[in-house]
Design a protein around this motif. Sequence first.
Motif, PDB file in Angstrom:
ATOM      1  N   GLU A  55       1.434   5.578  12.501  1.00 43.92           N
ATOM      2  CA  GLU A  55       1.676   5.847  11.077  1.00 43.92           C
ATOM      3  C   GLU A  55       1.376   7.309  10.741  1.00 43.92           C
ATOM      4  O   GLU A  55       2.111   7.934   9.971  1.00 43.92           O
ATOM      5  N   GLN A  56       0.320   7.848  11.326  1.00 44.74           N
ATOM      6  CA  GLN A  56       0.010   9.263  11.099  1.00 44.74           C
ATOM      7  C   GLN A  56       1.121  10.164  11.640  1.00 44.74           C
ATOM      8  O   GLN A  56       1.464  11.170  11.017  1.00 44.74           O
ATOM      9  N   LEU A 101       3.935  10.016   9.227  1.00 44.87           N
ATOM     10  CA  LEU A 101       3.571  10.780   8.037  1.00 44.87           C
ATOM     11  C   LEU A 101       3.774  12.277   8.266  1.00 44.87           C
ATOM     12  O   LEU A 101       4.303  12.979   7.394  1.00 44.87           O
ATOM     13  N   GLU A 110      -5.529   9.171   2.758  1.00 39.75           N
ATOM     14  CA  GLU A 110      -6.004   7.919   3.364  1.00 39.75           C
ATOM     15  C   GLU A 110      -5.750   7.902   4.874  1.00 39.75           C
ATOM     16  O   GLU A 110      -5.542   6.839   5.455  1.00 39.75           O
ATOM     17  N   LEU A 134      -4.827   4.866   8.502  1.00 39.43           N
ATOM     18  CA  LEU A 134      -3.524   4.774   9.158  1.00 39.43           C
ATOM     19  C   LEU A 134      -3.676   4.772  10.672  1.00 39.43           C
ATOM     20  O   LEU A 134      -4.552   5.438  11.220  1.00 39.43           O
ATOM     21  N   ASN A 178       0.829  -1.202   0.000  1.00 36.96           N
ATOM     22  CA  ASN A 178       0.000   0.000   0.000  1.00 36.96           C
ATOM     23  C   ASN A 178       0.871   1.264   0.000  1.00 36.96           C
ATOM     24  O   ASN A 178       2.109   1.183   0.079  1.00 36.96           O
ATOM     25  N   HIS A 179       0.236   2.423  -0.091  1.00 39.60           N
ATOM     26  CA  HIS A 179       0.977   3.685  -0.186  1.00 39.60           C
ATOM     27  C   HIS A 179       1.885   3.909   1.018  1.00 39.60           C
ATOM     28  O   HIS A 179       3.037   4.330   0.865  1.00 39.60           O
ATOM     29  N   PHE A 180       1.363   3.643   2.218  1.00 30.43           N
ATOM     30  CA  PHE A 180       2.176   3.880   3.413  1.00 30.43           C
ATOM     31  C   PHE A 180       3.399   2.971   3.436  1.00 30.43           C
ATOM     32  O   PHE A 180       4.499   3.412   3.776  1.00 30.43           O
ATOM     33  N   CYS A 193      -0.928   9.131   1.013  1.00 28.75           N
ATOM     34  CA  CYS A 193      -1.140   8.717   2.411  1.00 28.75           C
ATOM     35  C   CYS A 193      -2.001   9.725   3.162  1.00 28.75           C
ATOM     36  O   CYS A 193      -2.846   9.344   3.984  1.00 28.75           O
ATOM     37  N   GLU A 194      -1.796  10.996   2.866  1.00 28.08           N
ATOM     38  CA  GLU A 194      -2.604  12.027   3.527  1.00 28.08           C
ATOM     39  C   GLU A 194      -4.076  11.927   3.138  1.00 28.08           C
ATOM     40  O   GLU A 194      -4.945  12.283   3.931  1.00 28.08           O
TER      41      GLU A 194
END
Length: 166
Positions: A78-79, A82, A70, A74, A2-4, A67-68
């Motif tokens: 994870e946030q 980010l 989504e 998260l 996934n993106h993260f 990611c932002e």
Amino acid sequence: MNHFQSLARAFQQIHYLSKTIALLDWDHETYLPAKGVAYRAEQQAYLSGLAHQRLTSSEVGDLIHACESELDELSAEEQANLRCWRRDRDRAVKLPTAFVETFEKRCSLAKSSWAAARKRNQFNLFEQDLSELIRLCREKANHYGYQEHPFNRIATCKMNTVKILR
């Protein structure tokens, strides 16, 4: 993936480069022969430029943006990652890669002149490098932008220069 996960992998690679630079820096300060200083400065400048290019790449920017969008998917950790990665990238894109390389090279070279000046108690051996570092820090502040005084912006950034003066 996934993106993260893709973004985390990209930052892991940037981290590997940063830690390699740190290892070269440690070696510079502990075992590097005097004749190797200029070559080591080139190595550190090159790797710093490479890490900067990866950090400021459109791929990393696109992954951060994805990611932002989504955030709900998260975890809190994870946030937090980010947010840090966004801050680091937003700061980095303000600096041209050539400047990052020049700054890193000057910091590396200045370590040797500082060590010699301190050992001999002769400030004049370090004076030219210090003047150049001050000029580069001012240039960095101009790239970042600032209000009232350039020091206000520089003080909030990671400064490798401080390590030199220890």
